[in-house]
Design a protein around this motif. Structure first.
Motif, PDB file in Angstrom:
ATOM      1  N   LYS A   1      68.578  25.649  19.539  1.00  0.00           N
ATOM      2  CA  LYS A   1      67.298  25.363  20.188  1.00  0.00           C
ATOM      3  C   LYS A   1      67.526  24.398  21.334  1.00  0.00           C
ATOM      4  O   LYS A   1      68.227  23.405  21.187  1.00  0.00           O
ATOM      5  CB  LYS A   1      66.310  24.767  19.195  1.00  0.00           C
ATOM      6  CG  LYS A   1      65.914  25.735  18.106  1.00  0.00           C
ATOM      7  CD  LYS A   1      64.868  25.149  17.210  1.00  0.00           C
ATOM      8  CE  LYS A   1      64.455  26.153  16.151  1.00  0.00           C
ATOM      9  NZ  LYS A   1      63.392  25.621  15.293  1.00  0.00           N
ATOM     10  N   LEU A   2      66.912  24.717  22.467  1.00  0.00           N
ATOM     11  CA  LEU A   2      67.011  23.879  23.650  1.00  0.00           C
ATOM     12  C   LEU A   2      65.646  23.860  24.310  1.00  0.00           C
ATOM     13  O   LEU A   2      65.014  24.910  24.458  1.00  0.00           O
ATOM     14  CB  LEU A   2      68.047  24.466  24.613  1.00  0.00           C
ATOM     15  CG  LEU A   2      68.243  23.702  25.913  1.00  0.00           C
ATOM     16  CD1 LEU A   2      69.719  23.635  26.244  1.00  0.00           C
ATOM     17  CD2 LEU A   2      67.496  24.354  27.042  1.00  0.00           C
ATOM     18  N   GLU A   3      65.199  22.678  24.652  1.00  0.00           N
ATOM     19  CA  GLU A   3      63.904  22.545  25.317  1.00  0.00           C
ATOM     20  C   GLU A   3      64.040  21.578  26.481  1.00  0.00           C
ATOM     21  O   GLU A   3      64.621  20.497  26.344  1.00  0.00           O
ATOM     22  CB  GLU A   3      62.846  22.044  24.345  1.00  0.00           C
ATOM     23  CG  GLU A   3      61.471  22.004  24.949  1.00  0.00           C
ATOM     24  CD  GLU A   3      60.395  21.723  23.921  1.00  0.00           C
ATOM     25  OE1 GLU A   3      59.349  21.204  24.332  1.00  0.00           O
ATOM     26  OE2 GLU A   3      60.603  21.993  22.736  1.00  0.00           O
ATOM     27  N   ILE A   4      63.517  22.003  27.638  1.00  0.00           N
ATOM     28  CA  ILE A   4      63.555  21.182  28.845  1.00  0.00           C
ATOM     29  C   ILE A   4      62.151  21.125  29.431  1.00  0.00           C
ATOM     30  O   ILE A   4      61.538  22.170  29.669  1.00  0.00           O
ATOM     31  CB  ILE A   4      64.509  21.764  29.903  1.00  0.00           C
ATOM     32  CG1 ILE A   4      65.923  21.906  29.359  1.00  0.00           C
ATOM     33  CG2 ILE A   4      64.491  20.911  31.166  1.00  0.00           C
ATOM     34  CD1 ILE A   4      66.856  22.690  30.267  1.00  0.00           C
ATOM     35  N   SER A   5      61.658  19.932  29.663  1.00  0.00           N
ATOM     36  CA  SER A   5      60.383  19.749  30.352  1.00  0.00           C
ATOM     37  C   SER A   5      60.687  19.596  31.842  1.00  0.00           C
ATOM     38  O   SER A   5      61.453  18.731  32.242  1.00  0.00           O
ATOM     39  CB  SER A   5      59.672  18.499  29.828  1.00  0.00           C
ATOM     40  OG  SER A   5      58.502  18.275  30.568  1.00  0.00           O
TER      41      SER A   5
ATOM     42  N   GLY B   1      64.349  16.491  27.622  1.00  0.00           N
ATOM     43  CA  GLY B   1      64.422  17.476  26.551  1.00  0.00           C
ATOM     44  C   GLY B   1      65.489  17.148  25.539  1.00  0.00           C
ATOM     45  O   GLY B   1      66.021  16.033  25.488  1.00  0.00           O
ATOM     46  N   SER B   2      65.816  18.168  24.764  1.00  0.00           N
ATOM     47  CA  SER B   2      66.831  18.022  23.726  1.00  0.00           C
ATOM     48  C   SER B   2      67.403  19.390  23.376  1.00  0.00           C
ATOM     49  O   SER B   2      66.839  20.427  23.731  1.00  0.00           O
ATOM     50  CB  SER B   2      66.243  17.373  22.478  1.00  0.00           C
ATOM     51  OG  SER B   2      65.241  18.208  21.925  1.00  0.00           O
ATOM     52  N   TYR B   3      68.521  19.365  22.678  1.00  0.00           N
ATOM     53  CA  TYR B   3      69.112  20.597  22.148  1.00  0.00           C
ATOM     54  C   TYR B   3      69.655  20.309  20.765  1.00  0.00           C
ATOM     55  O   TYR B   3      69.946  19.162  20.421  1.00  0.00           O
ATOM     56  CB  TYR B   3      70.215  21.133  23.073  1.00  0.00           C
ATOM     57  CG  TYR B   3      71.479  20.306  23.046  1.00  0.00           C
ATOM     58  CD1 TYR B   3      72.498  20.590  22.149  1.00  0.00           C
ATOM     59  CD2 TYR B   3      71.644  19.229  23.901  1.00  0.00           C
ATOM     60  CE1 TYR B   3      73.642  19.826  22.110  1.00  0.00           C
ATOM     61  CE2 TYR B   3      72.790  18.456  23.872  1.00  0.00           C
ATOM     62  CZ  TYR B   3      73.786  18.772  22.979  1.00  0.00           C
ATOM     63  OH  TYR B   3      74.923  18.009  22.934  1.00  0.00           O
TER      64      TYR B   3
END
Length: 67
Positions: free
Chosen positions: A6-10, A53-55
């Motif tokens: 899972k990777l999320e970037i704002s 974000g985070s991963y």
């Protein structure tokens, strides 16, 4: 059960305003490097040093589907 990455970037800040594609590619290269160094999770920072974000690798995650 399955393993997920899972990777999320704002992308709502100034680092993405001029050339968002270049910033995303820079971030992905950094995540790739961190993974190759053995870090299965981490915080993502833009070129200004802001957390965006985070991963993480999520082994054996239960998946619930609602139909």
């Amino acid at each position: 059960m399955t393993t997920k990455f899972k990777l999320e970037i704002s992308m709502d800040n100034a680092a993405f305003s001029e050339d968002w594609k270049a910033e995303v590619m820079r971030i992905l290269a950094r995540v790739r490097y961190d993974l190759s160094e053995g870090f299965p999770d981490g915080v993502i920072r833009d070129y200004n040093g802001n957390v965006v974000g985070s991963y993480r690798v999520c082994p054996n995650e239960n998946i619930f589907e609602i139909s």
